[in-house]
Write a protein that holds these residues in place. Structure first.
Motif, PDB file in Angstrom:
ATOM      1  N   LEU A   4       0.833  -1.207   0.000  1.00 25.45           N
ATOM      2  CA  LEU A   4       0.000   0.000   0.000  1.00 25.45           C
ATOM      3  C   LEU A   4       0.859   1.245   0.000  1.00 25.45           C
ATOM      4  O   LEU A   4       0.591   2.199  -0.741  1.00 25.45           O
ATOM      5  CB  LEU A   4      -0.927  -0.013   1.215  1.00 25.45           C
ATOM      6  N   HIS A   5       1.895   1.252   0.823  1.00 22.55           N
ATOM      7  CA  HIS A   5       2.807   2.400   0.872  1.00 22.55           C
ATOM      8  C   HIS A   5       3.475   2.622  -0.482  1.00 22.55           C
ATOM      9  O   HIS A   5       3.573   3.756  -0.973  1.00 22.55           O
ATOM     10  CB  HIS A   5       3.862   2.168   1.950  1.00 22.55           C
ATOM     11  N   LEU A   9       3.195   5.859  -3.161  1.00 17.70           N
ATOM     12  CA  LEU A   9       4.361   6.546  -3.709  1.00 17.70           C
ATOM     13  C   LEU A   9       4.356   6.527  -5.229  1.00 17.70           C
ATOM     14  O   LEU A   9       4.737   7.511  -5.877  1.00 17.70           O
ATOM     15  CB  LEU A   9       5.649   5.903  -3.180  1.00 17.70           C
ATOM     16  N   GLN A  10       3.912   5.406  -5.817  1.00 21.89           N
ATOM     17  CA  GLN A  10       3.832   5.291  -7.272  1.00 21.89           C
ATOM     18  C   GLN A  10       2.860   6.308  -7.856  1.00 21.89           C
ATOM     19  O   GLN A  10       3.019   6.768  -8.992  1.00 21.89           O
ATOM     20  CB  GLN A  10       3.394   3.881  -7.665  1.00 21.89           C
ATOM     21  N   MET A  11       1.825   6.678  -7.067  1.00 22.47           N
ATOM     22  CA  MET A  11       0.847   7.669  -7.508  1.00 22.47           C
ATOM     23  C   MET A  11       1.260   9.091  -7.139  1.00 22.47           C
ATOM     24  O   MET A  11       0.505  10.033  -7.333  1.00 22.47           O
ATOM     25  CB  MET A  11      -0.520   7.354  -6.910  1.00 22.47           C
ATOM     26  N   ILE A  16       0.699  10.659   3.044  1.00 22.00           N
ATOM     27  CA  ILE A  16      -0.239   9.790   3.752  1.00 22.00           C
ATOM     28  C   ILE A  16       0.541   8.659   4.414  1.00 22.00           C
ATOM     29  O   ILE A  16       1.217   7.887   3.733  1.00 22.00           O
ATOM     30  CB  ILE A  16      -1.307   9.206   2.802  1.00 22.00           C
ATOM     31  N   SER A  17       0.446   8.583   5.740  1.00 20.73           N
ATOM     32  CA  SER A  17       1.136   7.533   6.474  1.00 20.73           C
ATOM     33  C   SER A  17       0.319   6.245   6.457  1.00 20.73           C
ATOM     34  O   SER A  17      -0.905   6.275   6.511  1.00 20.73           O
ATOM     35  CB  SER A  17       1.368   7.961   7.926  1.00 20.73           C
ATOM     36  N   VAL A  18       1.009   5.137   6.410  1.00 19.40           N
ATOM     37  CA  VAL A  18       0.359   3.829   6.415  1.00 19.40           C
ATOM     38  C   VAL A  18       0.697   3.128   7.727  1.00 19.40           C
ATOM     39  O   VAL A  18       1.857   3.049   8.129  1.00 19.40           O
ATOM     40  CB  VAL A  18       0.831   2.968   5.227  1.00 19.40           C
ATOM     41  N   SER A  19      -0.321   2.629   8.409  1.00 17.95           N
ATOM     42  CA  SER A  19      -0.120   1.908   9.658  1.00 17.95           C
ATOM     43  C   SER A  19      -1.291   0.965   9.872  1.00 17.95           C
ATOM     44  O   SER A  19      -2.151   0.818   8.998  1.00 17.95           O
ATOM     45  CB  SER A  19       0.006   2.890  10.834  1.00 17.95           C
ATOM     46  N   THR A  20      -1.340   0.322  11.020  1.00 19.03           N
ATOM     47  CA  THR A  20      -2.453  -0.558  11.370  1.00 19.03           C
ATOM     48  C   THR A  20      -2.671  -0.477  12.877  1.00 19.03           C
ATOM     49  O   THR A  20      -1.798  -0.026  13.612  1.00 19.03           O
ATOM     50  CB  THR A  20      -2.182  -2.017  10.944  1.00 19.03           C
ATOM     51  N   THR A  21      -3.839  -0.900  13.340  1.00 25.59           N
ATOM     52  CA  THR A  21      -4.209  -0.727  14.745  1.00 25.59           C
ATOM     53  C   THR A  21      -4.075  -2.022  15.541  1.00 25.59           C
ATOM     54  O   THR A  21      -4.432  -3.098  15.064  1.00 25.59           O
ATOM     55  CB  THR A  21      -5.672  -0.228  14.846  1.00 25.59           C
TER      56      THR A  21
END
Length: 259
Positions: A4-5, A9-11, A16-21
């Motif tokens: 996803l990260h 970046l490709q776009m 926008i940070s990518v994380s999970t809970t």
């Protein structure tokens, strides 16, 4: 998460940070004392450590749900006042290892997370509390503390504590953001049961999430809460995930109509 990260970046999207809970009770080894906390095994090696490595590499935050109500129910030695931010000169717990004095359970749990991060070598990763709150709909003897009065007491205590910017004994610069769960109560308890597998969000009869919302389904306020200045002063935000869900529902209906 890495895919996803990379896709972002490709776009050309880099802000926008990518994380999970993670859930506190399913991730942190112990509550008291917080200086002895660590990440549970085997989830640490299998999941938490790789996620923390990703977060460190990409300057993302560690997201965790902190529910003092749950720990209070599981730990009989913890008093209700300690969980509800009750102001009292004798209402404290002391960490004998660090000699730190704690006035509420929220700080104890948060410092447990801070300690676990430090033990894993990721003390510089920022922490965001993605969910916290108190249930207001009691069902059965096991949930007698799930009342509107106690829920309002917890939320007011939390907001006041965050606005004070005192931080915790181990985290004087506080946390990045705190999200209150949730904005609205939901009428459809059966739907909520299907959508949530976390046992601590279910009451003893399995009837859903026990009125965690700060507003009624008709959009009237349940409590007299003062959020003025909260978002800028202390990072306090009530969870508006319902809006995202509503927008996604509209999109799905539109796509269905097109088909």
């Amino acid at each position: 998460m890495r895919n996803l990260h990379f896709s972002l970046l490709q776009m050309g999207i880099s802000n926008i940070s990518v994380s999970t809970t993670f859930s506190f009770i399913n991730t942190i080894s112990t509550t008291l004392p917080p200086s002895s906390a660590d990440f549970q095994e085997p989830i640490n090696q299998l999941l938490v450590d790789p996620v923390l490595q990703f977060l460190s590499e990409n300057n993302s935050s560690f997201l965790i749900d902190i529910y003092p109500y749950t720990v209070y129910k599981f730990r009989p030695e913890i008093t209700l006042g300690f969980a509800l931010f009750h102001e009292d000169s004798f209402n404290f717990r002391e960490d004998t290892i660090t000699a730190s004095r704690y006035r509420n359970l929220f700080d104890v749990m948060l410092d447990g997370v801070i300690t676990a991060l430090a033990m894993s070598g990721h003390e510089n990763v920022k922490v965001i509390v993605t969910q916290t709150g108190w249930p207001a709909d009691s069902s059965g003897d096991d949930n007698k503390e799930a009342t509107p009065a106690y829920a309002e007491m917890y939320l007011k205590g939390l907001i006041s504590h965050l606005k004070s910017r005192l931080g915790t004994p181990l985290k004087k610069d506080w946390v990045a953001e705190v999200y209150i769960y949730e904005l609205f109560d939901d009428d459809d308890k059966e739907m909520m049961n299907e959508e949530n597998n976390d046992s601590f969000l279910m009451n003893s009869t399995g009837n859903g999430r026990s009125g965690w919302g700060i507003m009624n389904p008709n959009m009237t306020m349940k409590y007299n809460l003062d959020f003025s200045g909260s978002q800028k002063a202390s990072g306090l935000i009530y969870d508006d995930a319902w809006l995202v869900e509503f927008v996604l529902w509209i999109i799905s209906q539109f796509v269905f109509w097109l088909l």
